[in-house]
Design an enzyme around this catalytic site. Structure first.
Site, PDB file in Angstrom:
ATOM      1  N   SER A  67       0.830  -1.214   0.000  1.00 22.20           N
ATOM      2  CA  SER A  67       0.000   0.000   0.000  1.00 22.20           C
ATOM      3  C   SER A  67       0.861   1.260   0.000  1.00 22.20           C
ATOM      4  O   SER A  67       1.999   1.267   0.481  1.00 22.20           O
ATOM      5  CB  SER A  67      -0.909   0.037   1.233  1.00 22.20           C
ATOM      6  OG  SER A  67      -1.782  -1.064   1.249  1.00 22.20           O
TER       7      SER A  67
HETATM    8  N1  SAH Z   1      -1.279  -4.777   3.937  1.00 20.18           N
HETATM    9  C1  SAH Z   1      -0.531  -5.035   2.729  1.00 20.18           C
HETATM   10  C2  SAH Z   1      -1.311  -4.618   1.507  1.00 20.18           C
HETATM   11  C3  SAH Z   1      -1.285  -5.712   0.500  1.00 20.18           C
HETATM   12  S1  SAH Z   1      -2.442  -5.591  -0.828  1.00 20.18           S
HETATM   13  C4  SAH Z   1       0.854  -4.434   2.763  1.00 20.18           C
HETATM   14  O1  SAH Z   1       1.162  -3.692   3.702  1.00 20.18           O
HETATM   15  O2  SAH Z   1       1.661  -4.707   1.879  1.00 20.18           O
HETATM   16  C5  SAH Z   1      -3.744  -6.626  -0.258  1.00 20.18           C
HETATM   17  C6  SAH Z   1      -3.414  -8.065   0.022  1.00 20.18           C
HETATM   18  O3  SAH Z   1      -4.639  -8.691   0.390  1.00 20.18           O
HETATM   19  C7  SAH Z   1      -2.860  -8.874  -1.152  1.00 20.18           C
HETATM   20  O4  SAH Z   1      -1.647  -9.464  -0.785  1.00 20.18           O
HETATM   21  C8  SAH Z   1      -3.938  -9.928  -1.406  1.00 20.18           C
HETATM   22  O5  SAH Z   1      -3.420 -11.172  -1.820  1.00 20.18           O
HETATM   23  C9  SAH Z   1      -4.596 -10.034  -0.046  1.00 20.18           C
HETATM   24  N2  SAH Z   1      -5.975 -10.546  -0.027  1.00 20.18           N
HETATM   25  C10 SAH Z   1      -6.983 -10.316  -0.898  1.00 20.18           C
HETATM   26  N3  SAH Z   1      -8.098 -10.981  -0.527  1.00 20.18           N
HETATM   27  C11 SAH Z   1      -7.787 -11.644   0.621  1.00 20.18           C
HETATM   28  C12 SAH Z   1      -8.498 -12.525   1.494  1.00 20.18           C
HETATM   29  N4  SAH Z   1      -9.767 -12.883   1.251  1.00 20.18           N
HETATM   30  N5  SAH Z   1      -7.855 -13.021   2.567  1.00 20.18           N
HETATM   31  C13 SAH Z   1      -6.556 -12.720   2.819  1.00 20.18           C
HETATM   32  N6  SAH Z   1      -5.830 -11.902   2.032  1.00 20.18           N
HETATM   33  C14 SAH Z   1      -6.425 -11.370   0.952  1.00 20.18           C
END
Ligand code: SAH
Length: 222
Positions: A67
């Site tokens: 993010s």
């Molecule tokens: N908090 C993260 C943001 C990553 S983007 C950071 O600091 O880097 C969002 C993430 O959510 C992705 O890695 C994606 O694979 C995950 N995601 C999407 N749907 C999900 C679900 N149902 N359960 C767990 N993770 C999920």
């Protein structure tokens, strides 16, 4: 194995990032200092080293992103984190956001549905600094019933609605911060849901953001 170095140059870029976040309206000093202390370039591919402190999202593989720092600061601020709180994060991704929560003193439970991203974090040396973070491979829509209830829940992927099972896993008085689609799947409204002691929900609306999708089920990645 990759050797991680936090050089003088990185620290300088972080200070510039903090100035940018202040100009964009982030005022919470504890959050700014956590961001200032966290080597964001460790969480990304080496090829992105020179641009790692730009205030934008970057690819981390599997079609996912780390993010934007502004978004991390914004969501963390809405969550009103207090030391020792039990926080559930949906979407571990790079693990950057959960390290910020841990530095604010929270006990973090974070779930990732992409096996490759989950496995990468198992071998990520820097995370050993944070024994208060527990990593899970699973579907965030299910939450973690075994560890529930949580003081706070942070969703870091775009949801099309508020997941019922996550609301159930929130303590009375607990807070969930979640980006929910508004007018299509391209943009999301940041919502803060407070579960009142009588179980009713209070909903507050904030700015619009654009997240990668929250999808159902797990991805094995083989
Ligand atoms: N908090 C993260 C943001 C990553 S983007 C950071 O600091 O880097 C969002 C993430 O959510 C992705 O890695 C994606 O694979 C995950 N995601 C999407 N749907 C999900 C679900 N149902 N359960 C767990 N993770 C999920």
């Amino acid at each position: 194995m990759r050797k991680y170095e936090d050089e003088y140059r990185h620290k300088g870029l972080r200070r510039e990032l903090i100035d940018t976040l202040r100009k964009k309206g982030i005022t919470n000093e504890k959050i700014l200092s956590a961001i200032n202390n966290t080597p964001r370039h460790f969480f990304m591919d080496l090829a992105l080293d020179r641009i790692a402190y730009e205030d934008r999202a970057f690819p981390i593989g599997e079609g996912q992103t780390i993010s934007q720092p502004y978004t991390v600061a914004y969501q963390t601020d809405l969550l009103r984190v207090e030391p020792f709180e039990k926080i559930l994060e949906i979407g571990t991704g790079s693990a950057y956001q959960c390290c910020i929560l841990a530095q604010l003193g929270a006990q973090v439970y974070t779930i990732e549905r992409q096996k490759k991203l989950f496995d990468r974090n198992r071998n990520f040396e820097y995370l050993k600094k944070f024994p208060s973070i527990k990593f899970f491979y699973g579907d965030g829509y299910e939450g973690l019933p075994t560890y529930a209830p949580f003081d706070k829940i942070l969703v870091t992927a775009a949801a099309n609605s508020i997941p019922e099972k996550l609301i159930d896993q929130l303590k009375p008085g607990g807070i969930m911060v979640i980006p929910v689609d508004e007018g299509g799947e391209d943009v999301q409204r940041m919502l803060r849901i407070t579960k009142q002691t009588d179980g009713t929900l209070e909903e507050e609306k904030f700015e619009m953001f654009s997240f990668v999708r929250m999808n159902k089920g797990k991805v094995n990645g083989n």
